[in-house]
Design a protein around this motif. Structure first.
Motif, PDB file in Angstrom:
ATOM      1  N   GLY A  62      53.331  40.834  39.459  1.00 18.90           N
ATOM      2  CA  GLY A  62      52.448  40.272  40.479  1.00 18.90           C
ATOM      3  C   GLY A  62      51.998  38.869  40.113  1.00 18.90           C
ATOM      4  O   GLY A  62      51.923  37.978  40.975  1.00 18.90           O
ATOM      5  N   GLU A 140      42.633  48.201  43.760  1.00 19.77           N
ATOM      6  CA  GLU A 140      43.856  47.401  43.622  1.00 19.77           C
ATOM      7  C   GLU A 140      45.076  48.167  44.135  1.00 19.77           C
ATOM      8  O   GLU A 140      45.874  47.642  44.921  1.00 19.77           O
ATOM      9  N   GLY A 144      46.811  47.534  47.866  1.00 12.64           N
ATOM     10  CA  GLY A 144      48.199  47.083  47.773  1.00 12.64           C
ATOM     11  C   GLY A 144      49.132  47.999  48.559  1.00 12.64           C
ATOM     12  O   GLY A 144      50.020  47.526  49.276  1.00 12.64           O
ATOM     13  N   HIS A 162      43.581  40.765  45.829  1.00 14.41           N
ATOM     14  CA  HIS A 162      44.571  41.473  45.014  1.00 14.41           C
ATOM     15  C   HIS A 162      44.767  40.756  43.680  1.00 14.41           C
ATOM     16  O   HIS A 162      44.885  41.409  42.630  1.00 14.41           O
ATOM     17  N   GLU A 293      56.003  42.127  49.966  1.00 10.32           N
ATOM     18  CA  GLU A 293      55.560  43.516  50.125  1.00 10.32           C
ATOM     19  C   GLU A 293      56.544  44.509  49.510  1.00 10.32           C
ATOM     20  O   GLU A 293      56.359  45.713  49.640  1.00 10.32           O
TER      21      GLU A 293
END
Length: 388
Positions: A62, A140, A144, A162, A293
């Motif tokens: 991430g 989180e 997500g 995020h 995504e």
């Protein structure tokens, strides 16, 4: 203790707090409420190792995605599928962490009801830190997951929230591991004889994680597509067999001006119609759209090489390019194409996909397609290219 030996020094935050009255010890606070033998350190340590590996993978991939979007100049254009792999790993590890976190919380939740609730100020602070850590992890992971489902009802922005929750959860996790290091070390290795219940429980958890992964990872792993039953997105559904996150209607680009021209601002400015672009040498490249995504899908894109357009415009070697979309607003209406991507022979101003003219939802009349680049930066409905 010898008569003249001074008492051990106690720091203020180590001093014991008053014990609450026993009348408050009811319900789950009663001694012996939790009878399962699996609420023990060895089970918690094994689950913690698995959960830590998943969260660390999720955090690093991430962070990589965030840095790519904030400063794309340092990302090389090869390997072609590099971003596809890292973002796929991000979502796969995030989804796998959900059942692992549930199992870990089940193993340790009786600690919430230990007596007395706080033995000292330091103990109370440690418990407060664990509460913040668990809250950050839950928020989180679930925000997500909901974002991959394109369902985000909360008023706070997803991307920034995020990002900072990731730092909060990771920092809290490292502090927690440091505080529990002696306990973790004592139960890191397997002890014999082991608990039969523990083996069965851990096997069930591993099987659950495997099942979740196998039935969702197909959205980003092509060879797992056949087992893709519950993934948030199907990579083969959408106009021309490709998913779409932002449609032409949402972007206000469903109708392209009849006098559309691609403006290339450089030492020799250009204004090219679709017919002009079609007369230039056309190239084809197999490139993926790799979404932040987690889903990704490959297609055959056809169009004009960006580097050919830059040479026509007299751009110097090593120049970056700023791409502007027809859309009036949106966080990715303007993006920068670094020199490594602009000069890569696979980077196209795409006019067609899989042999067909681009659907409006895929960026008609033209879009950028470049190797190893997040999907949100593959600008659609291109109006202008500016040499920087």
């Amino acid at each position: 203790m010898e008569e003249n030996t001074p008492p051990p020094h106690r720091r203020p935050y180590d001093l014991p707090l008053p014990t609450p009255p026993d009348a408050l010890r009811r319900g789950p606070l009663r001694e012996g409420t939790f009878g399962s033998a699996l609420h023990e350190p060895r089970t918690a340590v094994v689950l913690g190792r698995w959960l830590g590996a998943a969260l660390l993978t999720c955090f690093l991939t991430g962070l990589f995605s965030h840095l790519v979007q904030e400063g794309p100049g340092w990302l090389p254009s090869r390997p072609v599928n590099g971003y596809r792999v890292t973002q796929g790993l991000h979502v796969i590890s995030g989804i796998a962490a959900i059942p692992l976190l549930a199992a870990k919380l089940w193993a340790v939740y009786p600690k919430l009801f230990e007596w007395p609730p706080a033995r000292s100020v330091l103990h109370a602070l440690e418990r407060l830190g664990i509460a913040v850590l668990v809250a950050a992890m839950l928020l989180e992971l679930f925000t997500g997951l909901f974002n991959t489902l394109q369902w985000y009802p909360w008023p706070f922005p997803f991307r920034q929230t995020h990002f900072w929750l990731g730092w909060l959860a990771t920092g809290g996790l490292l502090l927690h591991v440091a505080a529990k290091a002696p306990l973790v070390a004592a139960h890191w290795r397997r002890v014999r004889p082991g608990l039969a219940q523990r083996r069965a429980f851990l096997t069930a958890v591993a099987a659950s994680v495997g099942a979740v992964t196998l039935t969702t990872a197909g959205q980003s792993v092509p060879w797992l597509r056949v087992t893709d039953l519950f993934a948030p997105r199907r990579p083969d559904l959408g106009p021309q067999g490709l998913p779409v996150n932002r449609t032409a209607v949402q972007a206000g680009t469903a109708t392209v001006p009849a006098d559309w021209r691609l403006a290339v601002d450089g030492p020799r400015p250009l204004a090219l119609s679709l017919a002009d672009l079609a007369r230039l040498p056309q190239y084809e490249a197999e490139l993926p759209i790799a979404c932040v995504e987690g889903w990704s899908a490959s297609a055959r894109w056809t169009g004009v090489r960006v580097r050919d357009l830059l040479e026509l415009a007299g751009a110097p070697a090593g120049a970056r390019v700023r791409i502007t979309s027809l859309e009036a607003d949106g966080p990715y209406r303007v993006t920068d194409l670094p020199a490594a991507h602009a000069r890569d022979p696979l980077t196209l101003l795409a006019l067609r996909v899989n042999g067909e003219v681009l659907d409006p939802d895929h960026g008609y009349p033209a879009r950028i397609m470049a190797p190893n680049r997040p999907g949100v930066l593959q600008t659609k409905w291109v109006a202008r290219m500016e040499v920087l």
